[in-house]
Design an enzyme around this catalytic site. Structure first.
Site, PDB file in Angstrom:
ATOM      1  N   ASP A 113       8.174   2.708 -10.377  1.00  0.00           N
ATOM      2  CA  ASP A 113       7.211   3.663  -9.814  1.00  0.00           C
ATOM      3  C   ASP A 113       7.195   3.663  -8.287  1.00  0.00           C
ATOM      4  OD1 ASP A 113       5.999   1.231  -9.331  1.00  0.00           O
ATOM      5  OD2 ASP A 113       4.190   1.650 -10.475  1.00  0.00           O
ATOM      6  N   CYS A 168       7.642  -5.627  -6.345  1.00  0.00           N
ATOM      7  CA  CYS A 168       6.323  -6.193  -6.081  1.00  0.00           C
ATOM      8  C   CYS A 168       6.521  -7.709  -5.958  1.00  0.00           C
ATOM      9  CB  CYS A 168       5.400  -5.828  -7.236  1.00  0.00           C
ATOM     10  SG  CYS A 168       3.696  -6.285  -6.988  1.00  0.00           S
ATOM     11  N   HIS A 203      11.459 -17.663  -8.373  1.00  0.00           N
ATOM     12  CA  HIS A 203      10.705 -16.497  -8.844  1.00  0.00           C
ATOM     13  C   HIS A 203      10.154 -15.778  -7.614  1.00  0.00           C
ATOM     14  CE1 HIS A 203       7.837 -14.035 -11.088  1.00  0.00           C
ATOM     15  NE2 HIS A 203       6.919 -14.433 -10.225  1.00  0.00           N
ATOM     16  N   CYS A 236      -1.281  -2.202  -4.228  1.00  0.00           N
ATOM     17  CA  CYS A 236      -1.426  -3.172  -5.319  1.00  0.00           C
ATOM     18  C   CYS A 236      -1.843  -4.572  -4.836  1.00  0.00           C
ATOM     19  CB  CYS A 236      -0.131  -3.265  -6.114  1.00  0.00           C
ATOM     20  SG  CYS A 236       1.283  -3.847  -5.153  1.00  0.00           S
ATOM     21  N   HIS A 285       8.149  -9.043  -9.493  1.00  0.00           N
ATOM     22  CA  HIS A 285       8.616  -8.122 -10.531  1.00  0.00           C
ATOM     23  C   HIS A 285       9.017  -6.802  -9.900  1.00  0.00           C
ATOM     24  CE1 HIS A 285       6.310 -11.046 -12.908  1.00  0.00           C
ATOM     25  NE2 HIS A 285       7.136 -10.721 -13.883  1.00  0.00           N
ATOM     26  N   ARG A 323       9.846  -0.139  -7.276  1.00  0.00           N
ATOM     27  CA  ARG A 323       8.854  -0.871  -6.483  1.00  0.00           C
ATOM     28  C   ARG A 323       9.030  -2.349  -6.771  1.00  0.00           C
ATOM     29  NH1 ARG A 323       3.468  -2.659  -8.032  1.00  0.00           N
ATOM     30  NH2 ARG A 323       3.701  -1.301  -9.851  1.00  0.00           N
TER      31      ARG A 323
END
Length: 135
Positions: A110, A120, A103, A66, A106, A118
């Site tokens: 999956d 990310c 932050h 990704c 996310h 996951r």
């Protein structure tokens, strides 16, 4: 967990690079394949760039394809908070540092690990503390 880390917006701006500030304090997202850790393979601990809280071990990192560093589990579940994010016309789960509310990215359902997650995570939100030679 230790006390909450609270600083003024001006303090965060002085301590962080512009990209780190925008990602961690304003919930921006770095472009895919642009962060320094998306393809990092060194062993170590990924820590919050704002407060140095340990977040992820390199052994939980995998290539999700990704363009962002992806992990199938956290180092310690209490180090993060998950928040429902309804921005950009979709429902996602935001991941923030529990110690300083930075932050991070996310989490998606999956991943390859036992829990199927996951994480990310933006490279700009982390610092890799590499394992010392010989360990």
């Amino acid at each position: 967990m230790s006390d909450k880390i609270v600083k003024s917006d001006e303090q965060w701006q002085q301590e962080l690079s512009e990209e780190q500030y925008l990602v961690t304090r304003k919930a921006h997202t770095e472009r895919p394949f642009s962060g320094i850790y998306w393809d990092e393979t060194s062993d170590g601990i990924y820590r919050c760039v704002c407060c140095q809280t340990p977040l992820f071990k390199s052994t939980a990192k995998f290539d999700a394809g990704c363009g962002w560093p992806s992990f199938y589990e956290t180092l310690d579940k209490s180090a993060i908070k998950e928040i429902t994010d309804t921005s950009h016309g979709m429902v996602r789960t935001e991941v923030v540092c529990a110690a300083c509310d930075a932050h991070l990215g996310h989490v998606f359902p999956d991943g390859p690990g036992p829990e199927g997650l996951r994480y990310c995570i933006n490279s700009a939100s982390m610092h890799l503390e590499k394992d010392s030679e010989g360990e």
